[in-house]
Design a protein around this motif. Sequence first.
Motif, PDB file in Angstrom:
ATOM      1  N   TYR A 106      -7.396  -6.539   2.884  1.00 27.36           N
ATOM      2  CA  TYR A 106      -6.461  -5.878   3.345  1.00 27.36           C
ATOM      3  C   TYR A 106      -6.534  -4.439   2.766  1.00 27.36           C
ATOM      4  N   ALA A 107      -7.404  -4.676   2.125  1.00 21.56           N
ATOM      5  CA  ALA A 107      -7.807  -2.304   0.270  1.00 21.56           C
ATOM      6  C   ALA A 107      -8.247  -1.360   1.310  1.00 21.56           C
ATOM      7  N   ASP A 108      -9.388  -2.544   2.257  1.00 18.47           N
ATOM      8  CA  ASP A 108      -9.914  -1.602   3.073  1.00 18.47           C
ATOM      9  C   ASP A 108     -10.017  -1.091   3.660  1.00 18.47           C
ATOM     10  N   ALA A 109      -8.412  -2.723   4.754  1.00 16.68           N
ATOM     11  CA  ALA A 109      -8.184  -1.248   6.135  1.00 16.68           C
ATOM     12  C   ALA A 109      -7.636  -0.534   6.128  1.00 16.68           C
ATOM     13  N   ARG A 110      -6.518  -0.382   5.092  1.00 18.25           N
ATOM     14  CA  ARG A 110      -5.519   0.838   4.243  1.00 18.25           C
ATOM     15  C   ARG A 110      -6.131   1.998   4.266  1.00 18.25           C
ATOM     16  N   SER A 111      -7.248   1.746   3.070  1.00 22.96           N
ATOM     17  CA  SER A 111      -7.622   2.945   2.851  1.00 22.96           C
ATOM     18  C   SER A 111      -8.816   3.783   3.875  1.00 22.96           C
ATOM     19  N   ASP A 112      -8.562   3.054   5.189  1.00 25.85           N
ATOM     20  CA  ASP A 112      -9.168   4.174   5.919  1.00 25.85           C
ATOM     21  C   ASP A 112      -8.487   4.586   6.548  1.00 25.85           C
ATOM     22  N   PRO A 113      -8.561   6.056   6.241  1.00 24.98           N
ATOM     23  CA  PRO A 113      -8.514   7.469   7.619  1.00 24.98           C
ATOM     24  C   PRO A 113      -7.589   7.123   8.654  1.00 24.98           C
ATOM     25  N   ALA A 114      -8.975   6.536   9.070  1.00 30.60           N
ATOM     26  CA  ALA A 114      -8.376   6.242  10.475  1.00 30.60           C
ATOM     27  C   ALA A 114      -7.144   5.648  10.604  1.00 30.60           C
TER      28      ALA A 114
ATOM     29  N   ALA B 140       0.989  -0.830  -0.205  1.00 33.93           N
ATOM     30  CA  ALA B 140      -0.135  -0.165  -0.053  1.00 33.93           C
ATOM     31  C   ALA B 140       0.782   1.221   0.082  1.00 33.93           C
ATOM     32  N   ALA B 141       0.327   2.608  -0.619  1.00 33.25           N
ATOM     33  CA  ALA B 141       1.002   3.452  -0.311  1.00 33.25           C
ATOM     34  C   ALA B 141       0.236   4.871   0.047  1.00 33.25           C
ATOM     35  N   TRP B 142       0.647   5.761   0.999  1.00 33.05           N
ATOM     36  CA  TRP B 142       0.076   6.630   1.366  1.00 33.05           C
ATOM     37  C   TRP B 142       0.755   8.687   1.261  1.00 33.05           C
ATOM     38  N   VAL B 143       0.610   9.101   0.629  1.00 36.12           N
ATOM     39  CA  VAL B 143       0.906  10.001   0.224  1.00 36.12           C
ATOM     40  C   VAL B 143       0.180  11.474   1.385  1.00 36.12           C
ATOM     41  N   HIS B 144       1.693  12.269   1.220  1.00 38.55           N
ATOM     42  CA  HIS B 144       1.020  13.490   2.288  1.00 38.55           C
ATOM     43  C   HIS B 144      -0.010  14.384   1.547  1.00 38.55           C
ATOM     44  N   ASP B 145      -1.254  14.783   1.783  1.00 40.92           N
ATOM     45  CA  ASP B 145      -2.002  15.694   1.476  1.00 40.92           C
ATOM     46  C   ASP B 145      -1.819  16.654   2.011  1.00 40.92           C
ATOM     47  N   PRO B 146      -1.231  17.912   1.211  1.00 41.05           N
ATOM     48  CA  PRO B 146      -1.573  19.215   2.019  1.00 41.05           C
ATOM     49  C   PRO B 146      -2.630  19.846   2.145  1.00 41.05           C
ATOM     50  N   TRP B 147      -3.485  19.587   1.690  1.00 45.97           N
ATOM     51  CA  TRP B 147      -4.825  20.375   2.284  1.00 45.97           C
ATOM     52  C   TRP B 147      -5.293  19.591   3.383  1.00 45.97           C
ATOM     53  N   LEU B 148      -5.231  18.411   3.301  1.00 45.96           N
ATOM     54  CA  LEU B 148      -5.722  17.867   4.857  1.00 45.96           C
ATOM     55  C   LEU B 148      -4.494  17.847   5.650  1.00 45.96           C
ATOM     56  N   ASP B 149      -3.183  18.188   5.604  1.00 44.03           N
ATOM     57  CA  ASP B 149      -2.335  18.259   6.382  1.00 44.03           C
ATOM     58  C   ASP B 149      -1.498  16.704   6.464  1.00 44.03           C
ATOM     59  N   GLY B 150      -2.096  15.627   6.417  1.00 46.87           N
ATOM     60  CA  GLY B 150      -1.996  14.157   6.872  1.00 46.87           C
ATOM     61  C   GLY B 150      -1.914  13.514   5.573  1.00 46.87           C
ATOM     62  N   LEU B 151      -1.515  12.178   5.896  1.00 46.18           N
ATOM     63  CA  LEU B 151      -1.345  10.926   4.991  1.00 46.18           C
ATOM     64  C   LEU B 151      -2.346  10.830   4.429  1.00 46.18           C
ATOM     65  N   ARG B 152      -2.652   9.923   2.664  1.00 41.97           N
ATOM     66  CA  ARG B 152      -4.188   9.810   2.671  1.00 41.97           C
ATOM     67  C   ARG B 152      -4.090   8.731   1.262  1.00 41.97           C
ATOM     68  N   ALA B 153      -4.314   7.399   2.147  1.00 40.78           N
ATOM     69  CA  ALA B 153      -3.735   6.797   0.864  1.00 40.78           C
ATOM     70  C   ALA B 153      -3.772   6.099  -0.435  1.00 40.78           C
ATOM     71  N   ILE B 154      -3.766   6.049  -1.461  1.00 43.12           N
ATOM     72  CA  ILE B 154      -4.052   6.490  -2.942  1.00 43.12           C
ATOM     73  C   ILE B 154      -3.746   4.703  -3.162  1.00 43.12           C
TER      74      ILE B 154
ATOM     75  N   ALA C 166       6.617  14.206  -4.475  1.00 47.16           N
ATOM     76  CA  ALA C 166       6.633  15.555  -4.492  1.00 47.16           C
ATOM     77  C   ALA C 166       6.556  16.282  -5.372  1.00 47.16           C
ATOM     78  N   GLY C 167       6.834  16.006  -6.882  1.00 41.13           N
ATOM     79  CA  GLY C 167       7.004  16.797  -8.093  1.00 41.13           C
ATOM     80  C   GLY C 167       5.722  16.551  -8.544  1.00 41.13           C
ATOM     81  N   ARG C 168       4.212  15.522  -7.769  1.00 38.09           N
ATOM     82  CA  ARG C 168       3.156  15.914  -8.065  1.00 38.09           C
ATOM     83  C   ARG C 168       2.611  16.805  -7.598  1.00 38.09           C
ATOM     84  N   ILE C 169       2.909  16.691  -6.144  1.00 33.97           N
ATOM     85  CA  ILE C 169       2.037  17.472  -5.056  1.00 33.97           C
ATOM     86  C   ILE C 169       2.458  18.869  -5.144  1.00 33.97           C
TER      87      ILE C 169
END
Length: 841
Positions: free
Chosen positions: A185-193, A158-172, A279-282
Motif C-alpha cells: 500500500y505505502a509503495d503504491a501511494r508514494s509512486d508519483p504516477a 495516505a496524504a498528498w500535498v500540493h508541491d508548488p515547485w512541481l505544480d502537482g500532488l506529492r505523497a508525504i 497551507a501555512g507550511r507551504i
Amino acid sequence: MTEQPAVPGVVVIGVDDAGAIVHITDNVAAMLGWEADEVIGQPLRSLIPERFRRRHSDGFERFVETGDMQLVGRPLHVPALRADGGEEDVELVLSIPPRSDPATVIGVIRRVEALQQPTHFRLTDELRQAMDGDGPLEEIMLRSLDVVGSQLGARLGAAWVHDPWLDGLRAIVSWEADPGATPGYADARSDPAFAESTEHLADVFARGQSLWIDDLRAIEPTVERWGDGARPAASYIALVADDRSVGVVELIHATGRDLSIEGQEALTFLGSELGRLVAGRIRDDMAAAERRRVRLALESRGVATWSYRVPSGVMTADDRLAELYGLPPDTAGGHFARYADLILPDDRRETREVARAAIDRRERFEFRYRVRRPDGELRWLEGSGAPVLGVDGEIREITGVLYDVTAEVTARRELEEQARFAALAAEVGQAFVRDEPLAAKLQRTTDAIVEHLDAAFARVWTRNADADTLVLRASSGRYTHLDGAHARIRLGEYKIGRIAASMEPHLTNDVEHDENISDPEWARDEGMRSFAGYPLVVGGRCVGVLALFARHELPDGTLRALAAVADTVAVGSEQSRAAEEVMALYGESHRHAATLEAALRDRAHVAEVLQASLVPRSLPDVPGFEVRARYRAGVEEVGGDFYDVLLVGGDRWAFLIGDICGRGPEAARLTALARHSLRLAVMLGHEPVEALTALNRALLHSDNDGRFCTAVCGVISAGDGGTAQVEVGAAGHPAPLVVRESGAVEEVDVSGTLLGVLPDVSISRGDIALHPGDTIVVYTDGVIEARRDGEMFGIERLHHVVAQFAHDGAEALVDGVLAAVSDFDESASKDDLAILAIRRT
C-alpha cells in the motif's frame, strides 16, 4: 489603561511588543492560581504550557513585526498554565488597545467549563491535540490520520500535498491501522504516477470537495486485496485553505458503510484544519526558500543585512557586517555606536541627517560613507534602510542592507581621473601648436593645470641657456605675478631648484611637514595641503620645472598627468626657443654676410636640438620585451621622423612611428603635433586604426601647408608570458616586419592612405601573434630609400639584414640595420631615419 472591575471567570491581560505582561486583572488568582504581582513583568509564555511556547513565540513575533490582524477578535481555544503546574482550558480573544496604553495587544481570557461534549466534539478535540505542537508536517499528518482513522474504523490512509515547485500532488505519508499487515500500500501511494493518473484523486483536489466511495474496487480493482475479501470503501478529504486546495487525504475502510454524523464532522474538521496547517507550511517553506535565495544572492554579492532596534540602539546582523567593518566575524551585532565610531566624521553626520529625514517621513533611504577599519584601511560602504512599523504605527526597528563599493568608487574615480588627465594633455598639446609666443603657451598650460587638476595655483619655470638659473615664466590661480622671491631660482635652491638639479619629480600630500617646503607657516595659513613638481627634460638636460600646489590630497596619478604635460611643455619650449634662434640666425645672416658660414653651423646645431626633441629621450622598460630604437638625423635641416613607446593601461603598450614630409621648423612643428596627437589618442583608449584616423583629423585642422604624414601605430597586449597579441594599423607608411626566431621574415599585410590630405581615410588593421624570440620591426622610409649610384637600399636588402640578427636581440638588430644603411648610403644629402624593434623575450 483605565482599570476595569474584575468580572468573575474573565481575566484581562496586556502585553507589550517584547512579549512582557504589563498589566493583568487581580482575578487571575481565582482562575489560574497566580497573583497579579507575580506575573506582571514576566513574559507571556510563562502562562503557556511548555509544548506550545515555541509556536506562541513565533506567532507573536510575526504579529508584532507585520501587524497581521487575522487573529484579532477571533475566539481561540487554548490551554493556560496554572500556578500549580496544571492546565486550564480557556478561550482567548485578542484586541488592539488605545495608543496611550503601554500594551501592544490586549487579551480577554474566559474559563471554558468542562461540559460533557458529543462524540464528534471529542473527536475534533483529539484531532486538534494531534495537530498542536511543533514538528515536521509528516509527523503531524501521521498523528492526525491515526486519530481519525482509528475512530472511523479505517484500515489504511495516505496524504498528498500540493508541491508548488512541481505544480502537482506529492505523497508525504501513509498510515496503516495494523502496521505491516498490508504490504504494497505505502509503495503504491508514494509512486508519483499514482497521483498523476488517479482521476478521483485529481478531481477531489481540483474541485476542493471531499468524496465518499462505497466500493473502491469499481475504480481501483487491485484494492480488493486490502479489504479482506469484503467491499472496501474510501473517503477522500479535500484539504482546503482560503478557498484553495492544498492537498488530499485518503482513508480506506475494510467494508463500505454510511459515514456517521460524527465522522462527517471529523472529516470536515480534518479537511479545514489540515488544509490551514498545510497551507501555512507551504507558505513557510516558500518563504524560507525565498529567504535562502535572497541570502544566497546577497552573499554572492557580498551584501550584509542588519536590523537596528528603536530606541535601544541594539543591532542584529550577520557575520558579513562585521567583515565589512574589518571586525572579527563572530562579533556581529551589538550597539550601533560600535559601528558608527568607524565611520569618518563628515560622512557620519551626513548619513545621520539623511536617515533621520527619511525616518521622519517613514520612507526608505540610501547612503554611502567611508569607514576606517581598525587596521587603518579605508573602505567605501553603500546600503539602504527602511523603518519597520508596529501595529500602532510607531517605528519598532530599522532594517537594511550594506555592501562594499570600494572597487566601484575607485574604478569610477580612476576613469574620471583619466578623463581629466586626458583633457589636460589635449589642452596643453593644442596650446603648443598655436602660432603665438612661448610665454602665451606656458600661460595656457598653467591655466589648464589649475582647471583640470583643481590646483590652488600652478607655475612654470624655464632654465636660462647661459646660466644655472630658473626663471618664472607663467603663473595661474591663487598667484599670477611673475616677480617676487621665487621669480628666479638657482639650481639646487628651494624645492623647485632641487627638482631641476636632480631631474626627479616630487609629490607630497603633507606640505606643512615636508622638509622640501621652505615656508611651512605660509602653507598652514593658506591651507595648502599638497605639492607636485615635475622636471622639464630634453635630451638628458633639465630645461625647466612645472609645479602646482593644492588644498586637497593629490591622487597618485597626478605625477603621470604631469609627466605627459611636462614632455609636451619641454619639447614645445625647446622647439619655440630653437625656432626663435633659427629666425634670428636667418636675419643675422642677411645683415652680416661675413658671418653666414658660422650662422649656418649654428643653424645645424639648432636643427639637431629640434630633432632630438621629437623622439623620446629614453624608451621605457616593458616587462617581457626588449625594446630598442635608433635614430639618425639628416645632414641639413630638421626632418619629420618621430617614434615613441608608451603604456596605455594594464598590460597594454603602444608603439608608433611616423614621418612628416619636408624639413625645417614647419616640419618640426607638425611632427610635434603628430607625435602628441597619436600619443593622446592611444592614451584615451583608441585602437590603432582609430588613433590614426584621429591623427588625420588633427592634421586637417592644423595649418599643415600642404604637408602630409605617414605613420604606423600598434598596441601590444603583453599578458603573463608566452605569446603576445599585437594589433597594428598603417597609413601610407612602410609595413612592419616580423622577424621570427627561426630567421623567417614576414611583412605584415597592412596599408592605408596618407594622413593630412583627405577627410576620409582608409586604414587596414593587422593582427600579429608574437611568440617568444620573435621581433616586430618598424622603420621610416629613410632606411629603404638610402642611395648608392642611383640604387636604393630597398626592402629585400632590409629583409636580409634583419634575418641575420634574428637570434641576437633587438639592440643588435637596430645597430645592424643602422650600420648597413650608413655603409650603403653615399648621398651627400642624407635623409633622417628611425628604426624601432620590439622583441618578445
